[in-house]
Design an enzyme around this catalytic site. Sequence first.
Site, PDB file in Angstrom:
ATOM      1  N   ILE A 157      20.789  88.857  25.622  1.00  8.16           N
ATOM      2  CA  ILE A 157      21.423  89.153  26.907  1.00  8.16           C
ATOM      3  C   ILE A 157      20.968  90.537  27.327  1.00  8.16           C
ATOM      4  O   ILE A 157      20.522  91.339  26.508  1.00  8.16           O
ATOM      5  CB  ILE A 157      22.970  89.054  26.859  1.00  8.16           C
ATOM      6  CG1 ILE A 157      23.562  89.959  25.785  1.00  8.16           C
ATOM      7  CG2 ILE A 157      23.411  87.620  26.658  1.00  8.16           C
ATOM      8  CD1 ILE A 157      25.085  89.933  25.723  1.00  8.16           C
ATOM      9  N   ASP A 158      21.062  90.827  28.606  1.00  2.81           N
ATOM     10  CA  ASP A 158      20.551  92.083  29.144  1.00  2.81           C
ATOM     11  C   ASP A 158      21.261  93.291  28.558  1.00  2.81           C
ATOM     12  O   ASP A 158      22.413  93.205  28.102  1.00  2.81           O
ATOM     13  CB  ASP A 158      20.724  92.117  30.669  1.00  2.81           C
ATOM     14  CG  ASP A 158      19.774  91.179  31.383  1.00  2.81           C
ATOM     15  OD1 ASP A 158      18.696  90.896  30.835  1.00  2.81           O
ATOM     16  OD2 ASP A 158      20.119  90.728  32.485  1.00  2.81           O
ATOM     17  N   LYS A 159      20.607  94.424  28.645  1.00  2.43           N
ATOM     18  CA  LYS A 159      21.166  95.689  28.169  1.00  2.43           C
ATOM     19  C   LYS A 159      22.545  95.960  28.763  1.00  2.43           C
ATOM     20  O   LYS A 159      23.472  96.362  28.055  1.00  2.43           O
ATOM     21  CB  LYS A 159      20.212  96.836  28.518  1.00  2.43           C
ATOM     22  CG  LYS A 159      20.753  98.221  28.228  1.00  2.43           C
ATOM     23  CD  LYS A 159      19.779  99.299  28.684  1.00  2.43           C
ATOM     24  CE  LYS A 159      20.359 100.695  28.474  1.00  2.43           C
ATOM     25  NZ  LYS A 159      19.418 101.758  28.917  1.00  2.43           N
ATOM     26  N   THR A 161      24.574  93.790  30.249  1.00  6.48           N
ATOM     27  CA  THR A 161      25.511  92.671  30.152  1.00  6.48           C
ATOM     28  C   THR A 161      26.258  92.775  28.835  1.00  6.48           C
ATOM     29  O   THR A 161      25.664  93.030  27.794  1.00  6.48           O
ATOM     30  CB  THR A 161      24.768  91.323  30.223  1.00  6.48           C
ATOM     31  OG1 THR A 161      24.062  91.230  31.449  1.00  6.48           O
ATOM     32  CG2 THR A 161      25.744  90.163  30.124  1.00  6.48           C
ATOM     33  N   ARG A 260      22.234  86.532  38.003  1.00 10.35           N
ATOM     34  CA  ARG A 260      21.995  87.611  38.964  1.00 10.35           C
ATOM     35  C   ARG A 260      21.134  87.122  40.131  1.00 10.35           C
ATOM     36  O   ARG A 260      21.404  87.433  41.299  1.00 10.35           O
ATOM     37  CB  ARG A 260      21.320  88.779  38.245  1.00 10.35           C
ATOM     38  CG  ARG A 260      22.177  89.343  37.117  1.00 10.35           C
ATOM     39  CD  ARG A 260      21.383  90.184  36.142  1.00 10.35           C
ATOM     40  NE  ARG A 260      20.922  91.429  36.756  1.00 10.35           N
ATOM     41  CZ  ARG A 260      20.095  92.277  36.160  1.00 10.35           C
ATOM     42  NH1 ARG A 260      19.634  92.019  34.937  1.00 10.35           N
ATOM     43  NH2 ARG A 260      19.725  93.386  36.767  1.00 10.35           N
TER      44      ARG A 260
END
Length: 350
Positions: A157-159, A161, A260
Amino acid sequence: MNVDVEIIQEDNSEELYERKSFTVDKGQEATRIDKWVQSHVEGVTRNKVQNAIDAGFLTVNGKTVKCNYRIRPGDDIVLMSLINPEYTTVKSENIPLNIVYEDDDVMVINKPPNMVVHPGVGNFSGTLLNGVVYHLQQQNPNIDEEKLPRFGMVHRIDKNTTGLIVIAKNGAAVAHLSKQFFNHTVKRQYVAVVWGNVEADNGTIVAHIARHQQNRKMFAAYPDGETGKHAITHYQVLERFNYVTLVQCVLETGRTHQIRVHMKHIGHTLFNDWEYGGDRILKGTIYTKYKQFVDNCFDACPRCALHAQTLGFVHPRTNEEIFFTAELPNDMQQMITKWRTYISHRKIEE
């Protein structure tokens, strides 16, 4: 021989695995599966093929086999393998992990904000995986990437998130979980705050996703279906604050930045998502006090307002489906409380 190659691409940064499919030609002699695969996959050693077979990364006609299995004409062979496995060595670091669940096969972690999941350019230390390596080596000092590819990482998962991520603790679990992600059977539910008043109480977004044509660090939606990868997001409104909306998103597919990109595509960019323009006022009044209030909300949640709340998958050993839930982090809770209070005390201005 027919060959088909597909890539697993997850929500976050890059592809982790690829699936190579082979159909054995008619007239093929009965040959050991490990020897046959080595001769048909460029750059792979027989030892690596045997390790993949032992770990369950290879199936024949949908079933795992032993290294001495002899192939037959018409056999369908599927091999899951890492993409570009040569990368910076992951060093062990004693980083605290919020472990939600752990057994001999899997570990579920609730990731905090501002933590990169995997080492890369500009982030060689302090990542979630650095902490995972340390944790695993305390349990088994002999563990390495030969025995456990990428130390069990099967998705990211994104930094910015927060939320749940699963780590496999052995090769068999890696193979089992990576297949679930590839087949889109993993259950993932996110909570997000988006700009604007989402009109429908629920809906489904269907639009291919590919890299943005002008900014290669971003992704974009291509609803015509001619560019990118098929992507489906289901959403449901949880609470409305007129200027922003709290929504729940369920992924049917897993593409880079899917939520997103899809929410921006329908006109509801995620709150404080600076990469996609959500870090400025996109809905509301022109009054200075409102701007000050929004800035306070940005300060309360200084990141993209997205949280991986629920994660469900089939356990690789028991074959039972298990689910985990992580409460909203404090920054999102504080920001949502501010909006709730603001709306309850003020006349709504369109």
